[in-house]
Design a protein around this motif. Structure first.
Motif, PDB file in Angstrom:
ATOM      1  N   LEU A  47       0.804  -1.219   0.000  1.00  0.00           N
ATOM      2  CA  LEU A  47       0.000   0.000   0.000  1.00  0.00           C
ATOM      3  C   LEU A  47       0.838   1.270   0.000  1.00  0.00           C
ATOM      4  CD1 LEU A  47      -2.891  -0.961   2.443  1.00  0.00           C
ATOM      5  CD2 LEU A  47      -2.971  -0.783  -0.051  1.00  0.00           C
ATOM      6  N   ASN A  48       2.035   1.211   0.562  1.00  0.00           N
ATOM      7  CA  ASN A  48       2.902   2.395   0.594  1.00  0.00           C
ATOM      8  C   ASN A  48       3.450   2.761  -0.783  1.00  0.00           C
ATOM      9  OD1 ASN A  48       2.790   2.777   3.457  1.00  0.00           O
ATOM     10  ND2 ASN A  48       4.165   1.024   3.662  1.00  0.00           N
ATOM     11  N   PHE A  49       3.462   1.815  -1.711  1.00  0.00           N
ATOM     12  CA  PHE A  49       4.059   2.046  -3.030  1.00  0.00           C
ATOM     13  C   PHE A  49       3.087   1.806  -4.183  1.00  0.00           C
ATOM     14  CE2 PHE A  49       7.580   1.074  -0.190  1.00  0.00           C
ATOM     15  CZ  PHE A  49       8.399   2.163  -0.434  1.00  0.00           C
ATOM     16  N   LYS A  50       1.836   1.515  -3.878  1.00  0.00           N
ATOM     17  CA  LYS A  50       0.860   1.181  -4.914  1.00  0.00           C
ATOM     18  C   LYS A  50       0.734   2.270  -5.987  1.00  0.00           C
ATOM     19  CE  LYS A  50      -3.529  -1.166  -5.178  1.00  0.00           C
ATOM     20  NZ  LYS A  50      -2.960  -2.466  -5.477  1.00  0.00           N
ATOM     21  N   ALA A  51       0.853   3.529  -5.602  1.00  0.00           N
ATOM     22  CA  ALA A  51       0.700   4.648  -6.545  1.00  0.00           C
ATOM     23  C   ALA A  51       2.024   5.102  -7.155  1.00  0.00           C
ATOM     24  CB  ALA A  51       0.034   5.825  -5.842  1.00  0.00           C
ATOM     25  N   LEU A  52       3.115   4.433  -6.818  1.00  0.00           N
ATOM     26  CA  LEU A  52       4.434   4.823  -7.329  1.00  0.00           C
ATOM     27  C   LEU A  52       4.494   4.625  -8.845  1.00  0.00           C
ATOM     28  CD1 LEU A  52       7.453   5.589  -6.811  1.00  0.00           C
ATOM     29  CD2 LEU A  52       7.878   3.129  -6.558  1.00  0.00           C
ATOM     30  N   PRO A  53       4.779   5.688  -9.619  1.00  0.00           N
ATOM     31  CA  PRO A  53       4.951   5.493 -11.067  1.00  0.00           C
ATOM     32  C   PRO A  53       6.233   4.700 -11.323  1.00  0.00           C
ATOM     33  CG  PRO A  53       4.682   7.825 -10.533  1.00  0.00           C
ATOM     34  CD  PRO A  53       4.866   7.080  -9.252  1.00  0.00           C
ATOM     35  N   ILE A  54       6.136   3.699 -12.180  1.00  0.00           N
ATOM     36  CA  ILE A  54       7.291   2.847 -12.491  1.00  0.00           C
ATOM     37  C   ILE A  54       7.507   2.844 -13.998  1.00  0.00           C
ATOM     38  CG2 ILE A  54       8.235   0.513 -12.408  1.00  0.00           C
ATOM     39  CD1 ILE A  54       6.524   0.067  -9.884  1.00  0.00           C
ATOM     40  N   ILE A  55       8.727   3.116 -14.395  1.00  0.00           N
ATOM     41  CA  ILE A  55       9.118   3.012 -15.798  1.00  0.00           C
ATOM     42  C   ILE A  55       9.989   1.773 -15.908  1.00  0.00           C
ATOM     43  CG2 ILE A  55      10.397   4.049 -17.709  1.00  0.00           C
ATOM     44  CD1 ILE A  55       9.712   6.788 -16.482  1.00  0.00           C
ATOM     45  N   ILE A  56       9.536   0.800 -16.683  1.00  0.00           N
ATOM     46  CA  ILE A  56      10.316  -0.419 -16.902  1.00  0.00           C
ATOM     47  C   ILE A  56      11.016  -0.286 -18.249  1.00  0.00           C
ATOM     48  CG2 ILE A  56      10.260  -2.906 -17.235  1.00  0.00           C
ATOM     49  CD1 ILE A  56       7.845  -3.016 -15.417  1.00  0.00           C
ATOM     50  N   MET A  57      12.323  -0.369 -18.220  1.00  0.00           N
ATOM     51  CA  MET A  57      13.121  -0.282 -19.439  1.00  0.00           C
ATOM     52  C   MET A  57      13.294  -1.691 -19.997  1.00  0.00           C
ATOM     53  SD  MET A  57      13.739   2.967 -19.466  1.00  0.00           S
ATOM     54  CE  MET A  57      15.032   3.125 -20.675  1.00  0.00           C
ATOM     55  N   ALA A  58      13.046  -1.836 -21.281  1.00  0.00           N
ATOM     56  CA  ALA A  58      13.194  -3.136 -21.926  1.00  0.00           C
ATOM     57  C   ALA A  58      13.921  -2.957 -23.248  1.00  0.00           C
ATOM     58  CB  ALA A  58      11.831  -3.773 -22.158  1.00  0.00           C
ATOM     59  N   SER A  59      14.528  -4.020 -23.722  1.00  0.00           N
ATOM     60  CA  SER A  59      15.293  -3.929 -24.952  1.00  0.00           C
ATOM     61  C   SER A  59      14.658  -4.683 -26.110  1.00  0.00           C
ATOM     62  CB  SER A  59      16.713  -4.449 -24.725  1.00  0.00           C
ATOM     63  OG  SER A  59      16.667  -5.786 -24.294  1.00  0.00           O
ATOM     64  N   LYS A  60      13.533  -5.317 -25.868  1.00  0.00           N
ATOM     65  CA  LYS A  60      12.891  -6.048 -26.957  1.00  0.00           C
ATOM     66  C   LYS A  60      11.376  -5.965 -26.832  1.00  0.00           C
ATOM     67  CE  LYS A  60      13.540 -10.417 -24.544  1.00  0.00           C
ATOM     68  NZ  LYS A  60      14.013 -11.770 -24.638  1.00  0.00           N
ATOM     69  N   LYS A  61      10.711  -6.084 -27.952  1.00  0.00           N
ATOM     70  CA  LYS A  61       9.259  -5.971 -27.993  1.00  0.00           C
ATOM     71  C   LYS A  61       8.604  -7.319 -28.269  1.00  0.00           C
ATOM     72  CE  LYS A  61       9.424  -1.323 -29.854  1.00  0.00           C
ATOM     73  NZ  LYS A  61       9.053  -0.437 -30.943  1.00  0.00           N
ATOM     74  N   ASP A  62       9.052  -8.350 -27.592  1.00  0.00           N
ATOM     75  CA  ASP A  62       8.461  -9.665 -27.838  1.00  0.00           C
ATOM     76  C   ASP A  62       7.114  -9.804 -27.136  1.00  0.00           C
ATOM     77  OD1 ASP A  62       8.808 -10.777 -25.119  1.00  0.00           O
ATOM     78  OD2 ASP A  62      10.933 -10.638 -25.599  1.00  0.00           O
ATOM     79  N   ARG A  63       6.364 -10.802 -27.529  1.00  0.00           N
ATOM     80  CA  ARG A  63       5.017 -11.034 -27.021  1.00  0.00           C
ATOM     81  C   ARG A  63       4.991 -11.238 -25.500  1.00  0.00           C
ATOM     82  NH1 ARG A  63       0.169  -9.865 -28.394  1.00  0.00           N
ATOM     83  NH2 ARG A  63      -1.041 -11.542 -29.230  1.00  0.00           N
ATOM     84  N   MET A  64       5.960 -11.988 -24.964  1.00  0.00           N
ATOM     85  CA  MET A  64       5.986 -12.251 -23.528  1.00  0.00           C
ATOM     86  C   MET A  64       6.196 -10.953 -22.742  1.00  0.00           C
ATOM     87  SD  MET A  64       8.110 -15.109 -21.395  1.00  0.00           S
ATOM     88  CE  MET A  64       9.680 -14.293 -21.393  1.00  0.00           C
ATOM     89  N   THR A  65       7.086 -10.093 -23.224  1.00  0.00           N
ATOM     90  CA  THR A  65       7.333  -8.819 -22.544  1.00  0.00           C
ATOM     91  C   THR A  65       6.072  -7.966 -22.557  1.00  0.00           C
ATOM     92  OG1 THR A  65       9.670  -8.897 -23.159  1.00  0.00           O
ATOM     93  CG2 THR A  65       8.786  -6.761 -22.529  1.00  0.00           C
ATOM     94  N   LEU A  66       5.418  -7.869 -23.703  1.00  0.00           N
ATOM     95  CA  LEU A  66       4.191  -7.080 -23.796  1.00  0.00           C
ATOM     96  C   LEU A  66       3.091  -7.637 -22.896  1.00  0.00           C
ATOM     97  CD1 LEU A  66       4.116  -6.440 -27.643  1.00  0.00           C
ATOM     98  CD2 LEU A  66       4.562  -4.763 -25.847  1.00  0.00           C
ATOM     99  N   ASP A  67       2.952  -8.958 -22.840  1.00  0.00           N
ATOM    100  CA  ASP A  67       1.935  -9.576 -21.987  1.00  0.00           C
ATOM    101  C   ASP A  67       2.198  -9.294 -20.513  1.00  0.00           C
ATOM    102  OD1 ASP A  67       0.599 -10.537 -24.186  1.00  0.00           O
ATOM    103  OD2 ASP A  67       1.370 -12.586 -23.998  1.00  0.00           O
TER     104      ASP A  67
END
Length: 103
Positions: A47-67
């Motif tokens: 609950l202390n971090f539920k509203a924390l904006p998170i940017i996840i950096m990724a290097s590929k656009k595969d189906r598993m990453t998008l899912d």
């Protein structure tokens, strides 16, 4: 100004996030120890971090990453090779504004 805190791996990143309580978290999806997706899941279930904006950096656009991102629903993703950094800057500003309005 802004303070940037770096971490050596996923466990270090999670510990520092909990201790520092930042307004924004930028994390790589492929960190050693605990990956960015698991860090996000742990924080979104606290609950202390539920509203924390998170940017996840990724290097590929595969189906598993998008899912994985769709399952979480509220993370922001930036594709490292495609963005040239500009997408990250734009999304960071948007997340910062959103965080300021929700505080």
């Amino acid at each position: 100004g802004y303070r940037v805190i770096t971490a050596a791996d996923g466990i270090d990143a999670l510990q520092k996030t909990i201790t520092a309580a930042p307004h924004l978290l930028v994390v790589n999806h492929a960190l050693p120890g605990i990956n960015g997706y698991l860090i996000s899941s742990i924080l979104k279930n606290d609950l202390n971090f539920k509203a924390l904006p998170i940017i996840i950096m990724a290097s590929k656009k595969d189906r598993m990453t998008l899912d994985r991102i769709r399952l979480r629903g509220d993370e922001i993703i930036d594709w490292l090779p495609d963005s040239g950094g500009e997408v990250l800057v734009q999304r960071w500003r948007a997340a910062s504004r959103a965080g300021a309005h929700s505080a």
